[in-house]
Design a protein around this motif. Sequence first.
Motif, PDB file in Angstrom:
ATOM      1  N   THR A 406       0.841  -1.190   0.000  1.00 38.86           N
ATOM      2  CA  THR A 406       0.000   0.000   0.000  1.00 38.86           C
ATOM      3  C   THR A 406       0.882   1.248   0.000  1.00 38.86           C
ATOM      4  N   TRP A 407       0.294   2.352  -0.446  1.00 40.54           N
ATOM      5  CA  TRP A 407       1.055   3.602  -0.456  1.00 40.54           C
ATOM      6  C   TRP A 407       1.403   4.039   0.960  1.00 40.54           C
ATOM      7  N   LYS A 408       0.529   3.738   1.908  1.00 36.94           N
ATOM      8  CA  LYS A 408       0.812   4.075   3.303  1.00 36.94           C
ATOM      9  C   LYS A 408       2.066   3.350   3.780  1.00 36.94           C
ATOM     10  N   GLU A 409       2.228   2.113   3.343  1.00 34.73           N
ATOM     11  CA  GLU A 409       3.431   1.356   3.711  1.00 34.73           C
ATOM     12  C   GLU A 409       4.671   1.943   3.054  1.00 34.73           C
ATOM     13  N   CYS A 410       4.515   2.431   1.830  1.00 34.20           N
ATOM     14  CA  CYS A 410       5.650   3.088   1.163  1.00 34.20           C
ATOM     15  C   CYS A 410       6.053   4.351   1.916  1.00 34.20           C
ATOM     16  N   LEU A 411       5.075   5.129   2.340  1.00 32.95           N
ATOM     17  CA  LEU A 411       5.369   6.345   3.087  1.00 32.95           C
ATOM     18  C   LEU A 411       6.035   6.028   4.421  1.00 32.95           C
ATOM     19  N   ALA A 412       5.723   4.869   4.978  1.00 32.46           N
ATOM     20  CA  ALA A 412       6.296   4.481   6.269  1.00 32.46           C
ATOM     21  C   ALA A 412       7.732   3.974   6.158  1.00 32.46           C
ATOM     22  N   GLU A 413       8.213   3.764   4.930  1.00 31.71           N
ATOM     23  CA  GLU A 413       9.595   3.304   4.746  1.00 31.71           C
ATOM     24  C   GLU A 413      10.545   4.490   4.908  1.00 31.71           C
ATOM     25  N   ALA A 414      10.778   4.862   6.156  1.00 28.85           N
ATOM     26  CA  ALA A 414      11.577   6.057   6.446  1.00 28.85           C
ATOM     27  C   ALA A 414      12.983   5.960   5.875  1.00 28.85           C
ATOM     28  N   VAL A 415      13.569   4.770   5.908  1.00 24.94           N
ATOM     29  CA  VAL A 415      14.937   4.605   5.406  1.00 24.94           C
ATOM     30  C   VAL A 415      15.006   4.920   3.915  1.00 24.94           C
ATOM     31  N   ALA A 416      13.968   4.545   3.173  1.00 23.71           N
ATOM     32  CA  ALA A 416      13.949   4.804   1.732  1.00 23.71           C
ATOM     33  C   ALA A 416      13.984   6.309   1.455  1.00 23.71           C
ATOM     34  N   TRP A 417      13.155   7.063   2.153  1.00 23.10           N
ATOM     35  CA  TRP A 417      13.094   8.505   1.916  1.00 23.10           C
ATOM     36  C   TRP A 417      14.355   9.192   2.439  1.00 23.10           C
ATOM     37  N   ASP A 418      14.886   8.712   3.554  1.00 24.41           N
ATOM     38  CA  ASP A 418      16.127   9.278   4.074  1.00 24.41           C
ATOM     39  C   ASP A 418      17.272   9.047   3.092  1.00 24.41           C
ATOM     40  N   THR A 419      17.359   7.836   2.553  1.00 20.96           N
ATOM     41  CA  THR A 419      18.415   7.503   1.595  1.00 20.96           C
ATOM     42  C   THR A 419      18.269   8.330   0.326  1.00 20.96           C
ATOM     43  N   LEU A 420      17.055   8.450  -0.152  1.00 22.66           N
ATOM     44  CA  LEU A 420      16.803   9.277  -1.337  1.00 22.66           C
ATOM     45  C   LEU A 420      17.309  10.695  -1.120  1.00 22.66           C
ATOM     46  N   THR A 421      17.074  11.241   0.068  1.00 23.11           N
ATOM     47  CA  THR A 421      17.458  12.626   0.360  1.00 23.11           C
ATOM     48  C   THR A 421      18.968  12.797   0.377  1.00 23.11           C
ATOM     49  N   TRP A 422      19.669  11.988   1.197  1.00 23.56           N
ATOM     50  CA  TRP A 422      21.116  12.236   1.321  1.00 23.56           C
ATOM     51  C   TRP A 422      21.883  11.825   0.072  1.00 23.56           C
ATOM     52  N   PHE A 423      21.424  10.785  -0.624  1.00 21.66           N
ATOM     53  CA  PHE A 423      22.141  10.359  -1.824  1.00 21.66           C
ATOM     54  C   PHE A 423      21.977  11.374  -2.948  1.00 21.66           C
ATOM     55  N   ALA A 424      20.763  11.889  -3.113  1.00 19.13           N
ATOM     56  CA  ALA A 424      20.532  12.909  -4.144  1.00 19.13           C
ATOM     57  C   ALA A 424      21.319  14.176  -3.828  1.00 19.13           C
ATOM     58  N   ALA A 425      21.406  14.531  -2.552  1.00 21.71           N
ATOM     59  CA  ALA A 425      22.154  15.729  -2.166  1.00 21.71           C
ATOM     60  C   ALA A 425      23.636  15.584  -2.512  1.00 21.71           C
ATOM     61  N   LEU A 426      24.210  14.423  -2.215  1.00 19.84           N
ATOM     62  CA  LEU A 426      25.630  14.206  -2.508  1.00 19.84           C
ATOM     63  C   LEU A 426      25.888  14.168  -4.013  1.00 19.84           C
ATOM     64  N   ILE A 427      24.972  13.561  -4.767  1.00 19.28           N
ATOM     65  CA  ILE A 427      25.125  13.537  -6.224  1.00 19.28           C
ATOM     66  C   ILE A 427      25.137  14.963  -6.776  1.00 19.28           C
ATOM     67  N   ALA A 428      24.238  15.797  -6.260  1.00 21.04           N
ATOM     68  CA  ALA A 428      24.163  17.176  -6.751  1.00 21.04           C
ATOM     69  C   ALA A 428      25.446  17.933  -6.444  1.00 21.04           C
ATOM     70  N   MET A 429      25.914  17.864  -5.204  1.00 22.90           N
ATOM     71  CA  MET A 429      27.119  18.615  -4.833  1.00 22.90           C
ATOM     72  C   MET A 429      28.351  18.101  -5.574  1.00 22.90           C
ATOM     73  N   ALA A 430      28.489  16.776  -5.661  1.00 21.16           N
ATOM     74  CA  ALA A 430      29.628  16.200  -6.371  1.00 21.16           C
ATOM     75  C   ALA A 430      29.576  16.553  -7.861  1.00 21.16           C
ATOM     76  N   GLY A 431      28.378  16.551  -8.421  1.00 17.82           N
ATOM     77  CA  GLY A 431      28.228  16.891  -9.839  1.00 17.82           C
ATOM     78  C   GLY A 431      28.648  18.316 -10.126  1.00 17.82           C
ATOM     79  N   TYR A 432      28.290  19.243  -9.238  1.00 12.13           N
ATOM     80  CA  TYR A 432      28.649  20.635  -9.470  1.00 12.13           C
ATOM     81  C   TYR A 432      30.111  20.927  -9.141  1.00 12.13           C
ATOM     82  N   LEU A 433      30.742  20.100  -8.314  1.00 11.52           N
ATOM     83  CA  LEU A 433      32.198  20.215  -8.158  1.00 11.52           C
ATOM     84  C   LEU A 433      32.880  19.978  -9.506  1.00 11.52           C
TER      85      LEU A 433
END
Length: 568
Positions: A406-433
């Motif tokens: 269910t979508w509610k279960e997807c929203l409850a996957e905190a690790v997934a959203w946390d990983t998405l956030t920090w990994f995307a942030a590092l990709i952006a900063m490394a890319g602009y370096l």
Amino acid sequence: MASLALTSSFLPSLQSRRRKPEVNAQIRFSSLRSSLPKTAIFDSGIRTSFRIPSSLSSEAKSIKPALDFRSSRGNLGTFTVRAASSSPATVAPASQPWQGAAIKPLIASIATGIILWFVPVPSGVSRNAWQLLAIFLATIVGIITQPLPLGAVALLGLGASVLTKTLTFSAAFSAFGDPIPWLIALAFFFARGFIKTGLGNRIAYQFVSLFGSSTLGLGYSLVFSEALLAPAIPSVSARAGGIFLPLVKSLCVACGSNAGDGTEKRLGSWLMLTCFQTSVISSSMFLTAMAANPLSATLTYNTIKQTIGWTDWAKAAIVPGLISLIVVPLLLYVIYPPTVKSSPDAPKLAREKLEKMGPMSNNEIIMAGTLLLTVGLWVFGGVLNVDAVTAAILGLSVLLVTGVVTWKECLAEAVAWDTLTWFAALIAMAGYLNKYGLISWFSQTVVKFVGGLELSWQLSFGILVLLYFYSHYFFASGAAHIGAMFTAFLSVASALGTPPYFGAIVLSFLSNLMGGLTHYGIGSAPVFYGANYVPLAQWWGYGFLISVVNIIIWLGAGGIWWKAIGLW
């Protein structure tokens, strides 16, 4: 009916100046409750005032808790109370523990950025590039020391880059449109369905029934299964997240090893780290095992006008690759051992569990069919023009529509959203370096330095290899690293006398192996790290150690093999 132990100590009366007797009484919960206001709350331990039945004390008319309610089992609890004055005294609320950032790690992170920010900018580097490097390194220190969860640290880094005008808002958050972070997040949603339906347990028990008499045997079965799939699935993120993470998590749970409850080292810590470190090895072994490998082949042709074919790649990698696949799990088994190393009865118990599970449920069948569909699209996506993340979205859509997840279960996957956030942030900063020219400046500086040493080509190439490999700490993507540095390093190596094709092959292999250094260096890293079985410091420490082992194997045994097949 449960009892409530009530102890009241009464303060001296200002009127009579005589001490009131202490009252110790055991009263029925129902009796006490009947004498309390309807607003009384027992579960939270929050009380303002309540009345004691007159049968308990003729002198005590109103009391107020002086200490917090301390709950124990059931409805039994303890109050220490004192007589209230005619105007009830205000009870100071219990002080709440600090829930913000850990101060010392936060100071270390900020100090790193500030110090580098005010270091004079080297010649040839733009101010924006240097400022972004300061923010990036401060973020990396924060990710290592963790004053806050990883996603929060990365968000602070992005905020700092926008606040200082180092990056625009759209640039800072540009990587949230990159497919890799989303593919990793989707992998966690797949894992949820895999475990929820019981399919993960069913497959895990099958593995245990075949290989579970020894933990090492179980690990090797997973390692070589992943290696066999590697040439067919050109995305290490897809292999790790869509197939092996759910399976490994199910195996850990089935063996009583869970994240966060102290049983991680029973099996999960070793198995997660082993599967991750060997995923970078299998990615190195085939041209089609990692999405960025064709980029290495393309840049090789553009630089030295020689082609690395699929067979050429596999032939050169097969010997050092197999040695690494055998040595790395065994080494980790010795230096980072699981606490359970053998269980002779496990295969029998697993077969009994399978019998109890009975035939596959409808949800298991849907989950299995969806997994086959997704893997099929990963294998034949090149022919069908369907990329890995599109295939994963299609698979998740099937699971959502059928209610398996269910979508509610997807929203409850905190690790997934946390990983998405920090990994995307590092990709952006490394890319602009890279876009700001810092990486090209670094490459040119290294080239001038090594070229000026006037060493033999073997020693010069060795220095170039180490600098190329360990500069990956500054990258959150293999493709970004290859695109930024591969051509420059191959050109210099060739100019210094390294056989061009040999140099290209070695750099291509190392472009995968270097992903094992950190928890963000390759697509499989956030997937396995996000399972929370291995602390970050150990992840980095063992990552560095295994990198040394891999370099020795690939340049040592691999060098002998490459000599035998005529690469140099």
